[in-house]
Scaffold this motif. Structure first.
Motif, short mmCIF file in Angstrom:
data_model
loop_
_atom_site.label_atom_id
_atom_site.label_comp_id
_atom_site.label_asym_id
_atom_site.label_seq_id
_atom_site.Cartn_x
_atom_site.Cartn_y
_atom_site.Cartn_z
N ALA A 48 -9.74 52.62 42.67
CA ALA A 48 -8.33 52.99 42.54
C ALA A 48 -7.81 52.68 41.13
O ALA A 48 -7.09 53.50 40.54
CB ALA A 48 -7.49 52.25 43.59
N TRP A 49 -8.20 51.53 40.59
CA TRP A 49 -7.77 51.19 39.23
C TRP A 49 -8.34 52.18 38.22
O TRP A 49 -7.64 52.61 37.31
CB TRP A 49 -8.23 49.77 38.88
CG TRP A 49 -7.75 49.33 37.54
CD1 TRP A 49 -6.58 48.71 37.25
CD2 TRP A 49 -8.44 49.50 36.29
NE1 TRP A 49 -6.49 48.48 35.90
CE2 TRP A 49 -7.62 48.95 35.28
CE3 TRP A 49 -9.65 50.05 35.93
CZ2 TRP A 49 -7.99 48.95 33.95
CZ3 TRP A 49 -10.02 50.05 34.59
CH2 TRP A 49 -9.19 49.50 33.62
N THR A 50 -9.59 52.55 38.39
CA THR A 50 -10.23 53.49 37.48
C THR A 50 -9.55 54.85 37.54
O THR A 50 -9.32 55.49 36.50
CB THR A 50 -11.72 53.63 37.81
OG1 THR A 50 -12.34 52.34 37.71
CG2 THR A 50 -12.42 54.59 36.88
N ARG A 51 -9.21 55.29 38.73
CA ARG A 51 -8.54 56.59 38.86
C ARG A 51 -7.15 56.56 38.21
O ARG A 51 -6.73 57.53 37.59
CB ARG A 51 -8.43 56.98 40.33
CG ARG A 51 -9.76 57.37 40.91
CD ARG A 51 -9.68 57.73 42.36
NE ARG A 51 -11.00 58.13 42.86
CZ ARG A 51 -11.23 58.47 44.10
NH1 ARG A 51 -10.27 58.46 44.99
NH2 ARG A 51 -12.45 58.81 44.46
N GLU A 52 -6.45 55.45 38.38
CA GLU A 52 -5.14 55.32 37.74
C GLU A 52 -5.28 55.29 36.23
O GLU A 52 -4.52 55.93 35.51
CB GLU A 52 -4.45 54.05 38.26
CG GLU A 52 -3.02 53.92 37.85
CD GLU A 52 -2.11 54.97 38.47
OE1 GLU A 52 -1.07 55.26 37.84
OE2 GLU A 52 -2.42 55.49 39.55
#
Length: 128
Positions: A48-52
């Motif tokens: 999720a952090w990477t996608r954000e």
């Protein structure tokens, strides 16, 4: 009379030991399940952090690419396009991490490597 008392004590002790063994196994299984759940949550959080991050970096990359391309065309200096190359590698890595299979490949590679031995070692220079 002492024999009867000691026999019932040993039966009670055996049953308590068996109960403690069963309880310790259950506790160990629960701990392993909890660790797996925590690992899954950490991986989901990382994705999720990477996608954000990819949203913001993709915007930055797009604006930078347009700006550098425009500047290179106006000033007729193709060297201004060079920063796009490393930025595209970073963008590709982040995309693979967020939407690709990078985490699964990393997990597979970590399972293949023998524990305590470097993957690049062939035994010649690394010792036993």
């Amino acid at each position: 009379m002492g024999f009867i008392f000691s026999k019932s004590m040993s039966d009670t002790l055996k049953s308590q030991q068996e109960l403690a063994l069963v309880n310790s196994r259950l506790q160990l299984e629960r701990q392993i399940l909890m660790q797996n759940q925590m690992r899954e949550r950490q991986m989901a959080m990382q994705i999720a952090w990477t996608r954000e991050f990819l949203k913001y970096f993709g915007l930055f990359f797009g604006l930078t690419a347009v700006g550098l391309t425009t500047g290179a065309m106006k000033k007729k200096k193709p060297g201004l396009l060079l920063p796009i190359v490393p930025l595209s590698f970073i963008l590709a890595y982040q995309y693979d991490m967020g939407y690709g299979t990078l985490l699964q490949r990393m997990k597979g590679l970590s399972n293949m490597r023998p524990v305590g031995h470097h993957a690049a070692c062939q035994g010649i220079f690394c010792g036993p």
